[in-house]
Design a protein around this motif. Structure first.
Motif, PDB file in Angstrom:
ATOM      1  N   TRP A  65       0.823  -1.214   0.000  1.00 32.96           N
ATOM      2  CA  TRP A  65       0.000   0.000   0.000  1.00 32.96           C
ATOM      3  C   TRP A  65       0.852   1.256   0.000  1.00 32.96           C
ATOM      4  O   TRP A  65       0.559   2.218  -0.723  1.00 32.96           O
ATOM      5  N   ILE A  66       1.923   1.264   0.790  1.00 32.67           N
ATOM      6  CA  ILE A  66       2.791   2.450   0.842  1.00 32.67           C
ATOM      7  C   ILE A  66       3.405   2.730  -0.530  1.00 32.67           C
ATOM      8  O   ILE A  66       3.372   3.860  -1.025  1.00 32.67           O
ATOM      9  N   THR A  68       2.375   1.609  -3.467  1.00 41.04           N
ATOM     10  CA  THR A  68       1.340   1.917  -4.452  1.00 41.04           C
ATOM     11  C   THR A  68       0.953   3.386  -4.376  1.00 41.04           C
ATOM     12  O   THR A  68       0.840   4.072  -5.401  1.00 41.04           O
ATOM     13  N   ILE A  69       0.758   3.889  -3.164  1.00 39.91           N
ATOM     14  CA  ILE A  69       0.429   5.307  -2.993  1.00 39.91           C
ATOM     15  C   ILE A  69       1.585   6.187  -3.465  1.00 39.91           C
ATOM     16  O   ILE A  69       1.383   7.190  -4.171  1.00 39.91           O
ATOM     17  N   PHE A  70       2.806   5.799  -3.106  1.00 44.75           N
ATOM     18  CA  PHE A  70       3.978   6.573  -3.519  1.00 44.75           C
ATOM     19  C   PHE A  70       4.101   6.609  -5.040  1.00 44.75           C
ATOM     20  O   PHE A  70       4.305   7.678  -5.626  1.00 44.75           O
ATOM     21  N   TYR A  71       3.976   5.460  -5.691  1.00 46.78           N
ATOM     22  CA  TYR A  71       4.075   5.422  -7.152  1.00 46.78           C
ATOM     23  C   TYR A  71       2.935   6.195  -7.803  1.00 46.78           C
ATOM     24  O   TYR A  71       3.124   6.854  -8.829  1.00 46.78           O
ATOM     25  N   GLY A  72       1.737   6.115  -7.225  1.00 51.00           N
ATOM     26  CA  GLY A  72       0.613   6.888  -7.752  1.00 51.00           C
ATOM     27  C   GLY A  72       0.865   8.387  -7.681  1.00 51.00           C
ATOM     28  O   GLY A  72       0.600   9.114  -8.631  1.00 51.00           O
ATOM     29  N   LEU A  73       1.403   8.840  -6.545  1.00 55.75           N
ATOM     30  CA  LEU A  73       1.731  10.264  -6.415  1.00 55.75           C
ATOM     31  C   LEU A  73       2.831  10.672  -7.391  1.00 55.75           C
ATOM     32  O   LEU A  73       2.787  11.770  -7.955  1.00 55.75           O
TER      33      LEU A  73
END
Length: 89
Positions: A65-66, A68-73
Motif C-alpha cells: 500500500w505504501i 502503491t500510494i507513492f508510485y501513484g503520487l
C-alpha cells in the motif's frame, strides 16, 4: 538396569506460506498491487491451513500500500510536470 525412555518426537514448525513470501517480495520490489493481492490470499490460506507467515503477509500488504500510494503520487507529479512543460511551448 532400566534404560532411559525414548525422546519424544521432534515437532517440526509449520512451513511458511509461499504467498506470504511473495507478498513481501512483490510489494517491496516488483509490483506493489500484486503484493497487496498476495497478502490477502496468504492470510486466507494461513487461516485455513495453519501455516506460518501472517507477519510476512501483513508486512507485504503494508509495504504494498505504501509503495502503491507513492508510485501513484509520482505518476501524478510526473504528469503535472509534463503538462506544464508541454503547455509552455
Amino acid at each position: 538396569m532400566p534404560g532411559h525412555p525414548p525422546y519424544p518426537p521432534h515437532a517440526y514448525p509449520a512451513p511458511f506460506n509461499t504467498y506470504a513470501i511473495l507478498a513481501l517480495v512483490l510489494g517491496a520490489m516488483v509490483f506493489p498491487p500484486l503484493g497487496i493481492y498476495f497478502a490477502k490470499k496468504a492470510k486466507e490460506q494461513i487461516a485455513w491451513t495453519g501455516e506460518r507467515g501472517a507477519e510476512l503477509a501483513t508486512a507485504g500488504a503494508v509495504v504494498g500500500w505504501i509503495f502503491t500510494i507513492f508510485y501513484g503520487l509520482m505518476i501524478v507529479v510526473w504528469c503535472g510536470a509534463a503538462a506544464v512543460f508541454l503547455s509552455s511551448e
